[in-house]
Design an enzyme around this catalytic site. Structure first.
Site, PDB file in Angstrom:
ATOM      1  N   HIS A  88      -3.920  -3.991  12.523  1.00  0.00           N
ATOM      2  CA  HIS A  88      -2.993  -2.890  12.872  1.00  0.00           C
ATOM      3  C   HIS A  88      -1.810  -3.550  13.790  1.00  0.00           C
ATOM      4  O   HIS A  88      -0.852  -2.883  13.851  1.00  0.00           O
ATOM      5  CB  HIS A  88      -3.749  -1.854  13.575  1.00  0.00           C
ATOM      6  CG  HIS A  88      -4.335  -0.972  12.593  1.00  0.00           C
ATOM      7  ND1 HIS A  88      -3.980   0.186  11.926  1.00  0.00           N
ATOM      8  CD2 HIS A  88      -5.794  -1.150  12.215  1.00  0.00           C
ATOM      9  CE1 HIS A  88      -4.901   0.827  11.232  1.00  0.00           C
ATOM     10  NE2 HIS A  88      -5.982   0.029  11.365  1.00  0.00           N
ATOM     11  N   ASP A  96       5.786  -4.612  18.065  1.00  0.00           N
ATOM     12  CA  ASP A  96       4.801  -3.634  17.761  1.00  0.00           C
ATOM     13  C   ASP A  96       4.488  -3.801  16.119  1.00  0.00           C
ATOM     14  O   ASP A  96       5.199  -4.146  15.492  1.00  0.00           O
ATOM     15  CB  ASP A  96       5.317  -2.263  17.850  1.00  0.00           C
ATOM     16  CG  ASP A  96       4.523  -1.174  18.249  1.00  0.00           C
ATOM     17  OD1 ASP A  96       3.453  -1.333  17.891  1.00  0.00           O
ATOM     18  OD2 ASP A  96       4.942  -0.139  19.015  1.00  0.00           O
TER      19      ASP A  96
HETATM   20  P1  ADQ Z   1      -0.453   2.118  19.140  1.00  0.00           P
HETATM   21  O1  ADQ Z   1      -0.019   0.948  19.713  1.00  0.00           O
HETATM   22  O2  ADQ Z   1      -1.284   2.934  19.638  1.00  0.00           O
HETATM   23  O3  ADQ Z   1      -1.167   1.707  17.549  1.00  0.00           O
HETATM   24  P2  ADQ Z   1       1.602   3.699  17.699  1.00  0.00           P
HETATM   25  O4  ADQ Z   1       1.853   3.492  16.144  1.00  0.00           O
HETATM   26  O5  ADQ Z   1       2.882   4.408  18.026  1.00  0.00           O
HETATM   27  O6  ADQ Z   1       1.060   2.927  18.569  1.00  0.00           O
HETATM   28  O7  ADQ Z   1       0.502   5.217  17.501  1.00  0.00           O
HETATM   29  C1  ADQ Z   1       0.154   5.828  18.432  1.00  0.00           C
HETATM   30  C2  ADQ Z   1      -0.131   7.193  18.146  1.00  0.00           C
HETATM   31  O8  ADQ Z   1      -0.635   7.871  19.196  1.00  0.00           O
HETATM   32  C3  ADQ Z   1       0.801   7.976  17.466  1.00  0.00           C
HETATM   33  O9  ADQ Z   1       0.344   8.887  16.467  1.00  0.00           O
HETATM   34  C4  ADQ Z   1       1.344   8.984  18.520  1.00  0.00           C
HETATM   35  O10 ADQ Z   1       1.764  10.325  17.983  1.00  0.00           O
HETATM   36  C5  ADQ Z   1       0.016   9.013  19.324  1.00  0.00           C
HETATM   37  N1  ADQ Z   1       0.585   9.243  20.712  1.00  0.00           N
HETATM   38  C6  ADQ Z   1       1.213   8.382  21.468  1.00  0.00           C
HETATM   39  N2  ADQ Z   1       1.431   8.674  22.704  1.00  0.00           N
HETATM   40  C7  ADQ Z   1       0.946   9.874  22.979  1.00  0.00           C
HETATM   41  C8  ADQ Z   1       0.829  10.864  23.797  1.00  0.00           C
HETATM   42  N3  ADQ Z   1       1.400  10.927  24.945  1.00  0.00           N
HETATM   43  N4  ADQ Z   1       0.419  12.066  23.426  1.00  0.00           N
HETATM   44  C9  ADQ Z   1      -0.248  12.141  22.320  1.00  0.00           C
HETATM   45  N5  ADQ Z   1      -0.262  11.201  21.248  1.00  0.00           N
HETATM   46  C10 ADQ Z   1       0.505  10.075  21.561  1.00  0.00           C
HETATM   47  C11 ADQ Z   1      -1.462   0.604  16.903  1.00  0.00           C
HETATM   48  C12 ADQ Z   1      -0.414  -0.469  16.704  1.00  0.00           C
HETATM   49  C13 ADQ Z   1       0.847  -0.011  16.003  1.00  0.00           C
HETATM   50  C14 ADQ Z   1       0.478   0.670  14.771  1.00  0.00           C
HETATM   51  C15 ADQ Z   1      -0.769   1.624  14.740  1.00  0.00           C
HETATM   52  C16 ADQ Z   1      -1.116   2.015  13.480  1.00  0.00           C
HETATM   53  O11 ADQ Z   1      -0.056  -0.827  18.099  1.00  0.00           O
HETATM   54  O12 ADQ Z   1       1.783  -1.008  16.076  1.00  0.00           O
HETATM   55  O13 ADQ Z   1       1.508   1.512  14.266  1.00  0.00           O
HETATM   56  O14 ADQ Z   1      -1.804   0.893  15.494  1.00  0.00           O
HETATM   57  O15 ADQ Z   1      -1.715   0.976  12.733  1.00  0.00           O
END
Ligand code: ADQ
Length: 481
Positions: free
Chosen positions: A150, A350
Site C-alpha cells: 500500500h 504517499d
Molecule cells: P494512509 O497513510 O492511512 O493509507 P490515506 O490513503 O489517505 O492514507 O487513507 C486514509 C483513510 O483514513 C482515508 O479513507 C481517510 O478518509 C481516513 N482518514 C484519514 N484521516 C481521518 C480522520 N481524521 N478521521 C476519519 N478518517 C480519516 C495507506 C497509504 C496510502 C494509501 C492507503 C491505501 O499510506 O498511500 O493510499 O494506505 O492503500
C-alpha cells in the site's frame, strides 16, 4: 468460486471497518460478498493468547508485548515505513528488530497454514508481512499467493540501504504476484530486482528471481465513490460572511507534509493580505503510532506552528487555522470535503492517498472545489487535472492556494468532471477485481508452483537481446495487467 484468504496486519470487525474507511472497507466488502477468510492481528497485545480466535470468516491473533514492540512499532514502522517513504534518516537500522519481524511472520504463517484449503487464493497486504509467503512455502503451501504494497516502493539504491534487503527480496520472490500502487513503484521495484539482486525479466513479463517467477504490476487503489458522492449539499462558504475553507485530512504522520502545509498557509496570508479574514484552513489530523520515536516531535511542531500563525494573523472573530487532533466520522468527513473550496493534499511521499479521491467524489458537480495535490502522492499519476504542486516549495504552494481560490467556475467544473471520471474508473471495486483476476489468472495460464528455470526461455531471451539490445531495456517497462 475459490475462497479468498485475506491476510493483513490489522483485522477489523466489519462494522468498525466501514467506519475506519480506506482499505478496511474494501477488505470487509470481499469478506461480506465472497467465500472468504480474513486473518491477521486483532489489535490486542497480551502474552497469553497464542491461538487464533475464529468467528465466522474472521480469524484473529493477539501479539505479545515484545512482538508488538519489535515487529510492529520496530521493524515495520521504524525501519520499513521510513525507508519506503525515502526517510533513511529516520530509520532505526541498528535496533535489531529484524529477527522478531521474521519470527512473527513465521508464527502467523504457521497458525494460518492448517486453516488453508488446496484451492484457496491467498492475498497478503502490506509491508508488515513481506516474508509471509516464504514462511507459508516452507510449510508446503502451494496455493497462489499475491502481495499488495500500500505504500510506495523506494528507488533501488535507497532500498539497498536496508541491511536485510536481500532477505526481503527473497520474501517478495516467494509471491506469485506483487501489486503496487503506481507505475513509478513498479519501475522502482523492477530496477531493484534487476540491479540489486540480479533478477531477470523473462519474455512473458515476469521476473525470474532466486529461481522463482514473480509478476510485478500496478493496481492503483480507489475508493467507494458512492460513499462520498452523496454528501449533504452545502455551500463552500463557512462562518457566514463569505469565508472559504481549505481542508486537510491526514493522519499525523511525518510523511504527510503537515508542517510544510501550515507554513505555506502562513506564507499565503503574508503574501496575499487581501485574503486575510476570507479563508480558513481546517486540518483534521488524528494521532497515529504515538509510541514510535519519530512521531513524537510532529505534534508539538504543528501545535506551535498553528499557534504562531493564528497569533500573528488571527482576529477576535477570525482564526486562520482550525487544527483538530482527532478522528472524524466518515459522514462528517464527506460533508466537510463538500463544504470546502480547496482540498489540500500535500504529502511529501504517499503510496496513493485516498483523501484526494474522497475529496473529488464528495464535491458538488455544479460548484466543485479545487484539489491541490502533491506530485509525490501516488494519486498524482492518475489525477492529472488537479493542481499539482511540489510540497517542499512553500512559496509555490502559497501561490497555488491563491490560484485555486481565484479559479473561475467554468474551469473548476471542467477539472472536476475529468477528475471524477478518473476516480470512478479506478474505484475500489476495480482495484480488488483486477488484482484478484491477475492472481487467479496465474493459476489457469501456467503452473507457477514448480518454478523450474526454463532453459528455453533463457535461451530465447538471450538471442532476442543479442539481436536487439534495445529490447532488453524495453522489456523492463513491463507488466500491465
Ligand atoms: P494512509 O497513510 O492511512 O493509507 P490515506 O490513503 O489517505 O492514507 O487513507 C486514509 C483513510 O483514513 C482515508 O479513507 C481517510 O478518509 C481516513 N482518514 C484519514 N484521516 C481521518 C480522520 N481524521 N478521521 C476519519 N478518517 C480519516 C495507506 C497509504 C496510502 C494509501 C492507503 C491505501 O499510506 O498511500 O493510499 O494506505 O492503500
Amino acid at each position: 468460486m475459490s475462497r479468498i484468504v485475506l491476510v493483513s496486519n490489522r483485522v477489523l470487525d466489519p462494522k468498525q471497518a466501514a467506519q475506519a474507511g480506506g482499505v478496511a472497507v474494501a477488505l470487509a466488502d470481499i469478506v461480506r460478498t465472497r467465500p472468504a477468510l480474513w486473518f491477521g492481528w486483532s489489535g490486542d497485545v497480551r502474552d497469553d493468547a497464542t491461538t487464533p480466535h475464529i468467528e465466522g470468516k474472521i480469524a484473529t491473533v493477539a501479539l505479545t508485548e515484545s512482538e508488538h514492540e519489535q515487529y510492529y512499532l520496530g521493524y515495520s514502522n521504524s525501519v520499513l515505513w521510513p525507508v519506503f517513504h525515502n526517510r533513511l534518516d529516520l530509520a532505526e537500522f541498528e535496533a535489531g528488530y529484524y529477527e522478531q519481524y521474521e519470527n512473527v511472520n513465521k508464527r502467523l504463517a504457521s497458525l494460518l497454514a492448517p486453516m488453508l484449503k488446496p484451492d484457496d487464493i491467498i492475498w497478503v497486504h502490506d509491508y508488515h508481512l513481506i516474508p509471509f509467503a516464504t514462511e507459508l512455502r516452507k510449510l508446503g503451501v502451494k496455493n497462489s499467493v499475491g502481495f499488495y504494497l500500500h505504500i510506495p516502493f523506494p528507488p533501488w539504491q535507497t532500498f539497498m540501504a536496508i541491511p536485510e534487503h536481500e532477505k526481503l527480496a527473497h520474501g517478495l520472490a516467494a509471491y506469485d504476484l506483487v501489486g503496487l500502487q503506481t507505475k513509478a513503484d513498479v519501475s522502482n521495484l523492477i530496477d531493484y530486482m534487476t540491479n540489486g539482486v540480479f533478477g531477470r525479466v523473462v519474455p512473458d513479463g515476469r521476473i525470474r528471481l532466486f529461481d522463482r517467477l514473480v509478476r510485478v504490476a500496478s493496481f492503483p487503489i480507489g475508493i467507494d465513490v458512492e460513499d462520498f458522492a452523496h454528501a449533504k449539499r452545502k455551500s463552500p462558504v463557512v462562518q457566514g460572511r463569505g469565508v472559504l475553507r481549505m481542508i486537510g485530512v491526514d493522519r499525523l504522520d511525518y510523511t504527510k507534509g503537515l508542517p510544510q502545509k501550515f507554513k505555506a498557509f502562513g506564507t499565503f496570508l503574508e503574501k496575499y493580505p487581501r485574503y486575510r479574514r476570507q479563508v480558513v484552513l481546517t486540518q483534521i489530523a488524528p494521532p497515529t503510532r504515538e509510541n514510535v520515536g519519530a512521531y513524537t516531535d510532529i505534534r508539538q511542531q504543528l501545535e506551535s506552528l498553528a499557534g504562531s500563525i493564528n497569533g500573528r494573523y488571527g482576529e477576535i472573530d477570525w482564526v486562520p487555522i482550525h487544527y483538530i487532533h482527532r478522528s472524524a466520522p466518515r459522514r462528517r468527513l464527506a460533508d466537510l470535503y463538500r463544504s470546502s473550496r480547496i482540498g489540500m493534499v500535500t504529502p511529501l511521499r504517499d503510496g496513493m492517498n485516498l483523501v484526494a479521491k474522497e475529496f473529488v467524489a464528495a464535491q458538488d458537480p455544479a460548484d466543485p472545489g479545487v484539489l491541490v495535490l502533491s506530485r509525490f502522492a501516488g494519486a498524482a499519476e492518475e489525477l492529472e487535472e488537479a493542481m499539482i504542486v511540489n510540497p517542499y516549495s512553500i512559496d509555490a504552494v502559497a501561490d497555488v492556494m491563491r490560484d485555486a481560490l481565484e479559479m473561475g467556475l467554468e474551469e473548476r467544473i471542467a477539472r472536476h468532471r475529468a477528475l471524477m471520471a478518473r476516480v470512478r474508473r479506478s474505484d475500489v471495486g476495480t482495484w480488488c477485481r483486477s488484482f484478484l483476476r491477475a492472481l487467479e489468472g496465474l493459476r489457469d495460464d501456467d503452473d507457477p508452483r514448480g518454478w523450474p528455470p526454463s532453459e528455453l526461455i533463457e535461451q530465447a531471451l538471450r538471442k532476442l537481446n543479442q539481436s536487439n539490445p534495445q529490447r532488453a531495456m524495453a522489456g523492463r517497462g513491463i507488466a500491465p495487467v
